[in-house]
Design a protein around this motif. Structure first.
Motif, short mmCIF file in Angstrom:
data_model
loop_
_atom_site.label_atom_id
_atom_site.label_comp_id
_atom_site.label_asym_id
_atom_site.label_seq_id
_atom_site.Cartn_x
_atom_site.Cartn_y
_atom_site.Cartn_z
N LEU A 61 0.83 -1.21 0.00
CA LEU A 61 0.00 0.00 0.00
C LEU A 61 0.86 1.26 0.00
O LEU A 61 0.58 2.20 -0.75
CB LEU A 61 -0.94 0.00 1.20
CG LEU A 61 -2.09 -1.00 1.15
CD1 LEU A 61 -2.87 -0.99 2.46
CD2 LEU A 61 -3.00 -0.71 -0.01
N VAL A 62 1.91 1.29 0.82
CA VAL A 62 2.78 2.46 0.85
C VAL A 62 3.49 2.62 -0.49
O VAL A 62 3.59 3.72 -1.03
CB VAL A 62 3.79 2.36 2.02
CG1 VAL A 62 4.85 3.45 1.91
CG2 VAL A 62 3.07 2.46 3.35
N LEU A 63 3.99 1.51 -1.05
CA LEU A 63 4.65 1.57 -2.35
C LEU A 63 3.71 2.08 -3.43
O LEU A 63 4.10 2.90 -4.27
CB LEU A 63 5.19 0.20 -2.74
CG LEU A 63 6.62 -0.11 -2.35
CD1 LEU A 63 6.98 -1.54 -2.74
CD2 LEU A 63 7.59 0.86 -2.95
N SER A 64 2.48 1.59 -3.43
CA SER A 64 1.55 2.01 -4.48
C SER A 64 1.14 3.48 -4.31
O SER A 64 0.95 4.19 -5.30
CB SER A 64 0.33 1.10 -4.53
OG SER A 64 -0.39 1.15 -3.33
N LEU A 65 1.03 3.95 -3.07
CA LEU A 65 0.75 5.37 -2.86
C LEU A 65 1.93 6.24 -3.28
O LEU A 65 1.75 7.31 -3.87
CB LEU A 65 0.39 5.64 -1.39
CG LEU A 65 -0.99 5.15 -0.97
CD1 LEU A 65 -1.16 5.28 0.54
CD2 LEU A 65 -2.08 5.90 -1.70
N ALA A 66 3.14 5.76 -3.00
CA ALA A 66 4.34 6.48 -3.46
C ALA A 66 4.41 6.47 -4.98
O ALA A 66 4.77 7.47 -5.61
CB ALA A 66 5.59 5.84 -2.86
N ASP A 67 4.05 5.33 -5.58
CA ASP A 67 4.01 5.24 -7.05
C ASP A 67 3.00 6.23 -7.62
O ASP A 67 3.24 6.86 -8.64
CB ASP A 67 3.64 3.83 -7.51
CG ASP A 67 4.79 2.85 -7.42
OD1 ASP A 67 5.95 3.29 -7.39
OD2 ASP A 67 4.52 1.63 -7.38
N LEU A 68 1.85 6.36 -6.95
CA LEU A 68 0.82 7.29 -7.40
C LEU A 68 1.33 8.72 -7.36
O LEU A 68 1.19 9.48 -8.33
CB LEU A 68 -0.44 7.15 -6.55
CG LEU A 68 -1.57 8.13 -6.84
CD1 LEU A 68 -2.12 7.91 -8.25
CD2 LEU A 68 -2.68 7.99 -5.81
N LEU A 69 1.94 9.11 -6.26
CA LEU A 69 2.49 10.46 -6.13
C LEU A 69 3.56 10.70 -7.20
O LEU A 69 3.54 11.73 -7.89
CB LEU A 69 3.07 10.67 -4.74
CG LEU A 69 3.77 12.00 -4.50
CD1 LEU A 69 2.81 13.17 -4.67
CD2 LEU A 69 4.40 12.02 -3.13
N ASP A 70 4.46 9.75 -7.36
CA ASP A 70 5.53 9.88 -8.35
C ASP A 70 4.95 9.94 -9.76
O ASP A 70 5.41 10.72 -10.59
CB ASP A 70 6.50 8.71 -8.21
CG ASP A 70 7.76 8.92 -9.01
OD1 ASP A 70 8.39 9.98 -8.88
OD2 ASP A 70 8.12 8.00 -9.79
N PHE A 71 3.93 9.14 -10.02
CA PHE A 71 3.31 9.12 -11.34
C PHE A 71 2.64 10.45 -11.66
O PHE A 71 2.77 10.98 -12.77
CB PHE A 71 2.29 7.98 -11.42
CG PHE A 71 1.67 7.82 -12.77
CD1 PHE A 71 2.32 7.15 -13.79
CD2 PHE A 71 0.42 8.37 -13.04
CE1 PHE A 71 1.76 7.03 -15.04
CE2 PHE A 71 -0.15 8.25 -14.28
CZ PHE A 71 0.52 7.57 -15.29
N VAL A 72 1.93 11.02 -10.70
CA VAL A 72 1.26 12.31 -10.91
C VAL A 72 2.29 13.41 -11.17
O VAL A 72 2.14 14.22 -12.09
CB VAL A 72 0.36 12.67 -9.71
CG1 VAL A 72 -0.12 14.10 -9.79
CG2 VAL A 72 -0.83 11.71 -9.63
N LEU A 73 3.37 13.42 -10.40
CA LEU A 73 4.42 14.41 -10.60
C LEU A 73 5.07 14.25 -11.97
O LEU A 73 5.26 15.23 -12.69
CB LEU A 73 5.47 14.32 -9.49
CG LEU A 73 5.00 14.72 -8.09
CD1 LEU A 73 6.04 14.34 -7.05
CD2 LEU A 73 4.66 16.19 -8.02
N LEU A 74 5.39 13.02 -12.34
CA LEU A 74 6.00 12.77 -13.64
C LEU A 74 5.04 13.10 -14.78
O LEU A 74 5.45 13.65 -15.81
CB LEU A 74 6.46 11.31 -13.75
CG LEU A 74 7.20 10.93 -15.02
CD1 LEU A 74 8.47 11.74 -15.18
CD2 LEU A 74 7.51 9.44 -15.03
#
Length: 191
Positions: A98-111
């Motif tokens: 869950l933490v990894l996927s939330l971090a992925d979401l944040l990183d994806f939105v920024l990218l």
């Protein structure tokens, strides 16, 4: 065998990334009230609506944010992580995933916004037709981030506001998303 797993992982990342990008475009287009008469906006709406319509009944919009689209983006990134872990023969714990996927979401939105702003500014520098659908949609998506600094970063007749915003987004990736990804990785490893 690792070469085959690497190739399969790359294909999985491309497939889930395409899905996440399509729904992120829908989220950004709705949030910025992009022109619906744009053929690109209609394409995005047409191919995301069958998935989002039932989800929106349970998860309505918050202000102009399409929470159903955000949920689909997050779920696609979560499933991507899970499938890649399973391919590697590893079953991650739920908190770490869950933490990894939330971090992925944040990183994806920024990218996503880095690419949109960079692409839009490149198209405008090359004097692309301002009525071209990609230019209009990218401009509508980039405008809310550029508006606070537009006109303040002028040197002569050159506006450096896209450069400043991209630098801020890159710093956010390095200082917020990357530590969150590291924390999620530590949780997955059990450390």
């Amino acid at each position: 065998m690792p070469y085959l797993l690497n190739a399969l992982s790359m294909l999985i990342q491309v497939a889930f990334g395409a899905i996440a990008t399509l729904f992120m475009c829908r989220l950004a287009a709705e949030a910025t009230r992009a022109d619906f008469h744009n053929p690109l906006s209609q394409f995005i709406y047409r191919y995301t609506n069958p998935v989002l319509a039932p989800v929106r009944r349970a998860l309505p919009n918050w202000r102009r944010i399409n929470l159903a689209a955000l949920l689909v983006v997050w779920l696609s990134l979560l499933l991507e992580r899970l499938v890649i872990f399973l391919l590697a023969g590893f079953l991650p714990g739920a908190p770490g995933l869950l933490v990894l996927s939330l971090a992925d979401l944040l990183d994806f939105v920024l990218l996503f916004y880095i690419v949109v702003i960079f692409g839009w500014s490149l198209l405008t520098m090359l004097s692309a037709d301002p009525y071209q659908p990609v230019v209009r949609l990218a401009g509508a998506m980039a405008e809310p981030l550029l508006r606070p600094v537009r006109g303040r970063m002028m040197v002569g007749s050159i506006d450096f506001s896209p450069t400043v915003v991209v630098i801020v987004l890159l710093l956010a990736r390095m200082l917020i998303a990357a530590p969150l990804l590291d924390f999620g990785t530590e949780l997955v490893r059990g450390g």
